[in-house]
Design a protein around this motif. Structure first.
Motif, PDB file in Angstrom:
ATOM      1  N   TYR A 188      -8.267  -5.307   0.574  1.00 24.47           N
ATOM      2  CA  TYR A 188      -7.224  -4.767  -0.295  1.00 24.47           C
ATOM      3  C   TYR A 188      -7.498  -5.113  -1.748  1.00 24.47           C
ATOM      4  O   TYR A 188      -8.021  -6.180  -2.061  1.00 24.47           O
ATOM      5  N   CYS A 220       0.839  -1.210   0.000  1.00 25.86           N
ATOM      6  CA  CYS A 220       0.000   0.000   0.000  1.00 25.86           C
ATOM      7  C   CYS A 220       0.869   1.252   0.000  1.00 25.86           C
ATOM      8  O   CYS A 220       0.623   2.187  -0.773  1.00 25.86           O
ATOM      9  N   ASP A 257      -4.377  -0.704  -2.679  1.00 29.65           N
ATOM     10  CA  ASP A 257      -5.193   0.252  -1.941  1.00 29.65           C
ATOM     11  C   ASP A 257      -6.189  -0.582  -1.147  1.00 29.65           C
ATOM     12  O   ASP A 257      -6.265  -1.793  -1.330  1.00 29.65           O
ATOM     13  N   THR A 266      -4.008  -1.622  -7.380  1.00 24.77           N
ATOM     14  CA  THR A 266      -4.139  -0.328  -8.041  1.00 24.77           C
ATOM     15  C   THR A 266      -3.947  -0.539  -9.542  1.00 24.77           C
ATOM     16  O   THR A 266      -3.544  -1.622  -9.994  1.00 24.77           O
TER      17      THR A 266
END
Length: 94
Positions: free
Chosen positions: A80, A64, A70, A83
């Motif tokens: 989670y 992250c 993210d 990205t």
């Protein structure tokens, strides 16, 4: 009799192996997230990697912070997801 320098060479190789294993784990985790249609929790990553929950938490946090993952909070659980940066690495459409 064993040469005292032999131990140093073995230690160096073992140390490098652990770094390679860390890299392999990170790539595996990113791949899991990039190809997953749904967000994954830390417990699922711990299960897939066969590591302790705390280790999976550290991996997720590091990814992250580096911008690869993210998360969103669902009640009390962090979910989670990859990205666009991570999806692009594995050729997955964003």
């Amino acid at each position: 009799m064993k040469d005292e320098n032999d131990n140093k060479a073995v230690d160096w190789v073992e140390e490098k192996k652990s770094h390679i294993q860390i890299l392999d784990n990170m790539i595996f985790v990113l791949n899991q997230f990039a190809k997953s249609p749904e967000p994954l929790c830390t417990k699922e990553i711990a299960y897939r990697l066969e590591v302790r929950l705390r280790t999976a938490q550290r991996i997720n946090k590091a990814l992250c912070e580096a911008g690869w993952l993210d998360f969103k909070v669902n009640r009390t659980t962090k979910l989670y997801f990859a990205t666009d940066k991570a999806k692009q690495l594995f050729g997955v459409k964003a």
